[in-house]
Each structure stands twice: as structure tokens, then as C-alpha cells.
Design a protein around this motif. Sequence first.
Motif, PDB file in Angstrom:
ATOM      1  N   ARG A 184     101.339  79.391  77.126  1.00  0.00           N
ATOM      2  CA  ARG A 184     102.567  80.155  77.313  1.00  0.00           C
ATOM      3  C   ARG A 184     103.758  79.334  76.841  1.00  0.00           C
ATOM      4  O   ARG A 184     103.831  78.135  77.092  1.00  0.00           O
ATOM      5  CB  ARG A 184     102.735  80.550  78.785  1.00  0.00           C
ATOM      6  CG  ARG A 184     101.689  81.543  79.259  1.00  0.00           C
ATOM      7  CD  ARG A 184     101.827  81.854  80.735  1.00  0.00           C
ATOM      8  NE  ARG A 184     101.559  80.695  81.565  1.00  0.00           N
ATOM      9  CZ  ARG A 184     100.755  80.698  82.625  1.00  0.00           C
ATOM     10  NH1 ARG A 184     100.106  81.792  82.967  1.00  0.00           N
ATOM     11  NH2 ARG A 184     100.585  79.618  83.337  1.00  0.00           N
ATOM     12  N   PHE A 216     109.316  83.667  65.992  1.00  0.00           N
ATOM     13  CA  PHE A 216     109.665  84.890  66.710  1.00  0.00           C
ATOM     14  C   PHE A 216     111.048  84.751  67.304  1.00  0.00           C
ATOM     15  O   PHE A 216     111.585  83.653  67.451  1.00  0.00           O
ATOM     16  CB  PHE A 216     108.634  85.212  67.803  1.00  0.00           C
ATOM     17  CG  PHE A 216     108.552  84.208  68.925  1.00  0.00           C
ATOM     18  CD1 PHE A 216     109.360  84.313  70.049  1.00  0.00           C
ATOM     19  CD2 PHE A 216     107.648  83.151  68.855  1.00  0.00           C
ATOM     20  CE1 PHE A 216     109.268  83.386  71.090  1.00  0.00           C
ATOM     21  CE2 PHE A 216     107.546  82.219  69.887  1.00  0.00           C
ATOM     22  CZ  PHE A 216     108.364  82.344  70.999  1.00  0.00           C
ATOM     23  N   PHE A 223     106.864  83.573  77.123  1.00  0.00           N
ATOM     24  CA  PHE A 223     106.179  84.324  76.080  1.00  0.00           C
ATOM     25  C   PHE A 223     104.706  83.934  76.032  1.00  0.00           C
ATOM     26  O   PHE A 223     104.340  82.825  76.431  1.00  0.00           O
ATOM     27  CB  PHE A 223     106.797  84.028  74.706  1.00  0.00           C
ATOM     28  CG  PHE A 223     108.270  84.327  74.610  1.00  0.00           C
ATOM     29  CD1 PHE A 223     108.719  85.542  74.109  1.00  0.00           C
ATOM     30  CD2 PHE A 223     109.216  83.384  75.010  1.00  0.00           C
ATOM     31  CE1 PHE A 223     110.068  85.819  74.014  1.00  0.00           C
ATOM     32  CE2 PHE A 223     110.576  83.655  74.924  1.00  0.00           C
ATOM     33  CZ  PHE A 223     111.006  84.883  74.428  1.00  0.00           C
ATOM     34  N   ASN A 224     103.885  84.842  75.497  1.00  0.00           N
ATOM     35  CA  ASN A 224     102.513  84.433  75.243  1.00  0.00           C
ATOM     36  C   ASN A 224     102.457  83.693  73.909  1.00  0.00           C
ATOM     37  O   ASN A 224     103.470  83.497  73.242  1.00  0.00           O
ATOM     38  CB  ASN A 224     101.552  85.627  75.311  1.00  0.00           C
ATOM     39  CG  ASN A 224     101.699  86.593  74.146  1.00  0.00           C
ATOM     40  OD1 ASN A 224     102.457  86.369  73.208  1.00  0.00           O
ATOM     41  ND2 ASN A 224     100.975  87.686  74.199  1.00  0.00           N
ATOM     42  N   ARG A 265     105.052  87.302  72.345  1.00  0.00           N
ATOM     43  CA  ARG A 265     105.336  88.504  73.129  1.00  0.00           C
ATOM     44  C   ARG A 265     105.893  88.107  74.492  1.00  0.00           C
ATOM     45  O   ARG A 265     105.311  87.283  75.195  1.00  0.00           O
ATOM     46  CB  ARG A 265     104.067  89.325  73.312  1.00  0.00           C
ATOM     47  CG  ARG A 265     104.281  90.566  74.184  1.00  0.00           C
ATOM     48  CD  ARG A 265     102.958  91.207  74.525  1.00  0.00           C
ATOM     49  NE  ARG A 265     103.158  92.305  75.470  1.00  0.00           N
ATOM     50  CZ  ARG A 265     102.292  92.643  76.409  1.00  0.00           C
ATOM     51  NH1 ARG A 265     101.178  91.962  76.532  1.00  0.00           N
ATOM     52  NH2 ARG A 265     102.546  93.638  77.211  1.00  0.00           N
ATOM     53  N   ILE A 266     107.024  88.687  74.861  1.00  0.00           N
ATOM     54  CA  ILE A 266     107.651  88.315  76.125  1.00  0.00           C
ATOM     55  C   ILE A 266     106.822  88.809  77.298  1.00  0.00           C
ATOM     56  O   ILE A 266     106.329  89.946  77.314  1.00  0.00           O
ATOM     57  CB  ILE A 266     109.102  88.841  76.228  1.00  0.00           C
ATOM     58  CG1 ILE A 266     109.780  88.282  77.483  1.00  0.00           C
ATOM     59  CG2 ILE A 266     109.161  90.357  76.160  1.00  0.00           C
ATOM     60  CD1 ILE A 266     111.273  88.539  77.556  1.00  0.00           C
ATOM     61  N   LEU A 267     106.650  87.939  78.282  1.00  0.00           N
ATOM     62  CA  LEU A 267     105.921  88.268  79.506  1.00  0.00           C
ATOM     63  C   LEU A 267     106.872  88.522  80.659  1.00  0.00           C
ATOM     64  O   LEU A 267     106.717  89.487  81.410  1.00  0.00           O
ATOM     65  CB  LEU A 267     104.959  87.122  79.857  1.00  0.00           C
ATOM     66  CG  LEU A 267     103.890  86.797  78.810  1.00  0.00           C
ATOM     67  CD1 LEU A 267     103.080  85.586  79.237  1.00  0.00           C
ATOM     68  CD2 LEU A 267     102.983  87.995  78.576  1.00  0.00           C
ATOM     69  N   LEU A 296     109.804  93.893  80.356  1.00  0.00           N
ATOM     70  CA  LEU A 296     108.658  94.534  79.724  1.00  0.00           C
ATOM     71  C   LEU A 296     107.362  94.134  80.410  1.00  0.00           C
ATOM     72  O   LEU A 296     107.231  93.031  80.871  1.00  0.00           O
ATOM     73  CB  LEU A 296     108.572  94.107  78.249  1.00  0.00           C
ATOM     74  CG  LEU A 296     109.755  94.479  77.367  1.00  0.00           C
ATOM     75  CD1 LEU A 296     109.541  93.864  76.004  1.00  0.00           C
ATOM     76  CD2 LEU A 296     109.891  95.973  77.267  1.00  0.00           C
ATOM     77  N   GLY A 303     113.244  89.108  74.500  1.00  0.00           N
ATOM     78  CA  GLY A 303     112.721  88.289  73.414  1.00  0.00           C
ATOM     79  C   GLY A 303     113.768  87.795  72.441  1.00  0.00           C
ATOM     80  O   GLY A 303     113.420  87.187  71.422  1.00  0.00           O
ATOM     81  N   THR A 323     101.604  84.488  71.032  1.00  0.00           N
ATOM     82  CA  THR A 323     102.006  85.228  69.837  1.00  0.00           C
ATOM     83  C   THR A 323     103.492  85.560  69.826  1.00  0.00           C
ATOM     84  O   THR A 323     103.979  86.200  68.905  1.00  0.00           O
ATOM     85  CB  THR A 323     101.206  86.538  69.710  1.00  0.00           C
ATOM     86  OG1 THR A 323     101.564  87.421  70.790  1.00  0.00           O
ATOM     87  CG2 THR A 323      99.711  86.262  69.739  1.00  0.00           C
ATOM     88  N   GLU A 350      96.160  94.666  77.432  1.00  0.00           N
ATOM     89  CA  GLU A 350      97.280  95.565  77.165  1.00  0.00           C
ATOM     90  C   GLU A 350      97.277  96.685  78.212  1.00  0.00           C
ATOM     91  O   GLU A 350      96.783  97.771  77.962  1.00  0.00           O
ATOM     92  CB  GLU A 350      97.155  96.140  75.752  1.00  0.00           C
ATOM     93  CG  GLU A 350      97.235  95.105  74.650  1.00  0.00           C
ATOM     94  CD  GLU A 350      98.619  94.485  74.587  1.00  0.00           C
ATOM     95  OE1 GLU A 350      99.585  95.156  74.992  1.00  0.00           O
ATOM     96  OE2 GLU A 350      98.726  93.343  74.137  1.00  0.00           O
TER      97      GLU A 350
END
Length: 372
Positions: free
Chosen positions: A265, A242, A279-280, A284-286, A9, A250, A282, A363
Motif C-alpha cells: 500500500r 498516478f 492507495f493500492n 487506486r485510492i483506498l 470511494l 486520488g 496500482t 472489486e
Amino acid sequence: MSLLSGALLALGLAGCMGGKAAREPVFWPPDPNPPRVQFLKGVSGSKDVTTASSVKLLSLNNDDDEGPKMIAKPYGVAFSKGKFYVVDTIQNNIAIFDLVKETFEILPNKGRGKLKKPINLTIASNNGNLFVADSFRKEILEYDEMGNFVKAYGKELEMKPVDVAVDDNKIYALDISHSEIKVIDRASGEPAGVIGKAVEGQEGLALPTNLSMDKDGFLYVTNSGTGKVVKLDRDGHIVHAFGKLGDSFGEFGRPRGITVDDKGRILVADASHQNVQIFNETGRILMFFGDPGYVYESLNLPAGVTTISSNLDYFQKLAAPGFILEEVIVVTNQFGPTKVSFYGLGQMKDFKGYESITPAEKEKGGAAGQKK
């Protein structure tokens, strides 16, 4: 695993590996995507650290030992003042090596401080002392910077510690047998409470495996029972969670080591997917990297993970021309020819597209890299 081996992603783009071990740089993601992570070096014993066979290996208790030392089955890893500390769960010891000074030592393992089944470790920032979780002794063991045994904690708590974190005042022992964190006062050695346990109306830890503390004192726990990463404050309040069990982005199969770098991170090693997901803050997968394909550069049942962002001169020399390192990610492998893998996180100096991977990225979305 099929999805985790596929496209990535946004920002990071997933990499995959194929082919034989080579001397040419190995990057994630693969071409034509901009590289983000490069394999730099592998260490499996003293021969990979010291440059001459005539160099004597001195253990911390000053006993001469001229023979080569191997790391058999590593798990926990930590870094402090130029030295890497790696727990060996087969030899039940801790290897300590300095890549720049080319030294390789073994923590003294005898007497009251003898390790029986160490699994994870951490280093106190205030005095440099080493804290080790021993699941057989059911204690947290403390050693000073010279390797001298200081104290054992938690025998009366009837716990099975699998990881440990410390701040200036408290010890946080991750107890897999009760799915909770035992808190111990560092000064007195007395129990100071329990956090993370599930209570009515609040989900708690579930077969927790690994623990990390960030620079702000928040605790992060990987849970094999739910596949979740749980973030707690030091009072035990759940701040965020998460992930879940699965094989998509994720999600986790067998989450193990976890660490939080200086930029917030979150990095999680997965023994099932054999990769590290980033992940960041929050969740969210980086991106992810390390999935099987190469002989030496891939991850093989990864367990522990940590990052370093200081003293990067040594590692920058190992990077491909034009690939500028932001930090180094260190991962332990329980099997395979490379027991401790070093990866550089960075980007090519002339890349003008995505900004560096940070929790505050915009984003923008991004192209998807497909497995080859």
C-alpha cells in the motif's frame, strides 16, 4: 478540498472530524461506517515519551541534559529497532525516541557532521546507519547507530537534496533543483549516475519533494510540479505514475511524504488537503484520514509518513477495545499541538464485512461516508 472532505470511494470510506479533542477513540471513517484508522498517540517532545520529570535525557555523545526537549517543526521520519527518528527543520537536529523504553535523545550535532538544514532521512537495512538529506550543506550525511558521523556525500554534484533512499550498494539523493535522482556509490562515495530526469518522449520528475524505496527496491517520488506519484526501478525506468493536481479523490494539492508498507500500500501525506491518502499498488485510492476537525487528533500541515508492523504490543494497548491493529502509521505535523501523530490501521475484531485493506482486495465497492 471540498471533494476530499466528502465521501470516500470503495473499501476504506473517507472520514472527517468535527468537534473538540476528546479522550474517547477517534476513528476514520466516522459512524456508521466500520472504523479503519484510529488516532492512538501524539508526541511533541520528551515529556510525551518519558514518564518522570526526574529522568535524565542522555544525548548520544553521553553529555547529560536534564531539561525537556521539544520538537519544533518536524519533517522526515523513520523507524528502526524500536526507535523513531524525526528531523526538526527549525532546530536543525534529529530527535530519537523509544516509546517502549521511554528514552528521548538528540543526535550529536557538531564538527564535520553538523547539520545545517536537514529535511529527510532514511536508515540502511544492512547496518542500521542513518542517512540525512541536508539541503543547505547540499550533501547526504551518514551516521552510525551510535550517532557518530561517518561520511558526507555529493558535495561536488551541485544538488539540493530533499530526500534520500539507500540500498546495500547505492545512495539515491532526490535533487529538487534539477528534478532528478542523483545515484552515489556507497563504498567509494563517487557519483554513479542520474535517473528520473525528463527526456524527449518520456515524462520525468517535476519539482520532486519526497522519496521512498519499497522492499523490492522500487523508488516512489512525490512531485509538487505535477501532483503525480512516480514509481521507478533502480535503473530509472518509469514503471507507473498516478495522480494529478486537484482536490478530488486520488489528487494532490501539495504532496509531501510517501511510504510503501509491507503489503504494497502506498501512503502519501498532503500538506494542502492535510490528510494522508492510502492507495493500492496500482494507484487506486483506498481511503484517507486526518482531515482537520479535532485539535490533537487531526493532521496539521503533514510532512513525513512511515509505517511499522512489528512490535505492535505497545500500540495495541492504546487502541479501543476490540479494534485490532494491523500496522501503525506515523505522520509528522509541521504546525499544531501534535508534532508526531500515531494512527492505527486495523478493524474491529467482530466486523464481518469488508476484508482488510490490501492491494489485492476484490472489486466489491462499498458505501460512501459523508462528511458531518
